[in-house]
Scaffold this active site. Structure first.
Site, PDB file in Angstrom:
ATOM      1  N   ASP A 119      -3.530   2.625  -5.554  1.00  0.00           N
ATOM      2  CA  ASP A 119      -2.329   2.631  -4.719  1.00  0.00           C
ATOM      3  C   ASP A 119      -2.185   1.383  -3.844  1.00  0.00           C
ATOM      4  OD1 ASP A 119      -4.461   3.118  -3.062  1.00  0.00           O
ATOM      5  OD2 ASP A 119      -3.668   4.966  -2.191  1.00  0.00           O
ATOM      6  N   GLU A 120      -2.851   0.303  -4.238  1.00  0.00           N
ATOM      7  CA  GLU A 120      -2.906  -0.882  -3.371  1.00  0.00           C
ATOM      8  C   GLU A 120      -2.818  -2.160  -4.196  1.00  0.00           C
ATOM      9  OE1 GLU A 120      -5.908  -2.527   0.155  1.00  0.00           O
ATOM     10  OE2 GLU A 120      -6.622  -1.053  -1.301  1.00  0.00           O
TER      11      GLU A 120
ATOM     12  N   ASP B 152       0.853  -1.190   0.000  1.00  0.00           N
ATOM     13  CA  ASP B 152       0.000   0.000   0.000  1.00  0.00           C
ATOM     14  C   ASP B 152       0.890   1.240   0.000  1.00  0.00           C
ATOM     15  OD1 ASP B 152      -2.090   1.737   0.147  1.00  0.00           O
ATOM     16  OD2 ASP B 152      -2.921   0.973   2.014  1.00  0.00           O
TER      17      ASP B 152
END
Length: 387
Positions: A105-106, A12
């Site tokens: 973003d993960e 993350d």
């Protein structure tokens, strides 16, 4: 034969939007930074310095500025977010056999079996170091036997850290935590369970599964299994490979750019409707043109992840303008969206995008009830009247 142990890593990017802003403006480092819209906007992301004042994502910007008047509001690097996200994606894709992009973003990565060739722990650490070295972005990582535990480990490792939960020690990690630490347990569920005297994950584990189902329905069943360290290890590898497209072959060939633009709006609108139905954001647009002699050409470009009609329409029109040889009769037009990621609230928190998305969803509901032609773009109606 013993079942192969599962190793699921969760990566993350820390305060992703803020991190990109700092890369492009190092003067922001160490300051309370808010990324998002002004006035009626909300906070899409905030630096750790801003969080110390009680600010969090999705908070109204007005309230955030009351808590921290000296905070700096920015979103000047908005066009860079998708670029950096793809950069990280490319690094991961080149070095692991199986991964899922869960949001901008993960990432979830299945490293199972790699312990035969590499040390899984060291491999995950090295990948995290490489991402930061290549992109300059801080990133946290959790490594565990299931998706939800890996994600919880990442949350505990933040900011910019690494945490592994060894096999067999899941309960040792989970049980002391409050029930709100489990992803998906919102304020309402938290309060409801606390009313029954359930405060920690250990409390869930020690409550008979029948009672948990009584307290929280099917979710209670899932929570009980999670409290015992049992969770999914499935990685959805088709996050980017799918596409949604619509095209139309005309009854008669056309050179009328007004008509062609109107048709592009219709196709884009129809494809965007399907996109939102799947709760996806698109990161790539392709426009296809087939001329009267059956020569077929196409052009595609990557875009900031979106599901908004006006953004998609503008890019489709731009691609068509670059692609179309004016004056040549067109037989077919097509629009395709691809490179999907799941819808994330983050992407709709800038300025009026949340309002726009809600408007489009309201229109989608009308279309579902009364048919897709029940609501039409003004430009389309105008053109029909002219014809």
């Amino acid at each position: 034969m013993a079942e192969q142990p599962k190793y699921i890593a969760h990566f993350d990017l820390d305060s992703f939007f803020v991190s990109v802003e700092i890369i492009n403006n190092p003067a922001l480092k160490g300051k309370p930074v808010l990324v998002g819209g002004y006035e009626r906007g909300v906070v899409a992301a905030c630096s750790y310095e801003a969080r110390k004042f009680g600010i969090h994502s999705a908070m109204p910007m007005k309230k955030a500025m009351q808590l921290c008047p000296q905070a700096i509001i920015t979103s000047s690097s908005r066009g860079e977010y998708s670029k950096y996200s793809r950069w990280v994606t490319d690094i991961i894709a080149s070095r692991v056999p199986l991964f899922e992009k869960a949001s901008i973003d993960e990432f979830y990565i299945d490293l199972s079996g790699m312990d035969k060739f590499f040390g899984v722990t060291q491999y995950a650490k090295d990948l995290r170091t490489l991402i930061t070295k290549e992109t300059g972005l801080p990133i946290s990582c959790g490594l565990a036997s299931a998706r939800f535990i890996a994600k919880m480990a990442t949350n505990e490792a933040k900011p910019n850290g690494f945490l592994q939960i060894p096999h067999g020690r899941e309960k040792e990690f989970l049980w002391p935590m409050g029930i709100e630490k489990i992803n998906g347990v919102g304020k309402q569920t938290e309060q409801s369970l606390k009313n029954f005297g359930i405060y920690t994950i250990e409390d869930i584990a020690r409550t008979p599964i029948e009672l948990m189902e009584k307290y929280a329905g099917k979710w209670g069943h899932d929570l009980w299994h999670k409290a015992h360290g049992v969770g999914s290890t499935e990685i959805a590898t088709d996050w980017e490979q799918k596409s949604i497209s619509h095209e139309n072959t005309f009854n008669s060939n056309s050179t009328d750019t007004g008509f062609l633009h109107k048709e592009l709006v219709r196709l884009t609108e129809k494809t965007a409707f399907s996109l939102r139905e799947d709760e996806k954001l698109a990161g790539c647009i392709t426009v296809k043109v087939r001329y009267d002699d059956f020569e077929t050409v196409s052009r595609q470009e990557t875009i900031d992840y979106t599901a908004l009609d006006d953004v998609l329409n503008a890019k489709v029109k731009d691609l068509f303008t670059k692609l179309y040889q004016k004056g040549r009769p067109v037989r077919l037009l097509g629009v395709r969206f691809s490179q999907f990621i799941p819808f994330t609230m983050q992407m709709s928190l800038f300025e009026n995008k949340m309002e726009k998305l809600n408007l489009y969803k309201a229109v989608d509901e009308i279309k579902e009830r009364f048919g897709i032609k029940s609501v039409t773009k003004a430009v389309t109606v105008k053109k029909e009247k002219e014809e």
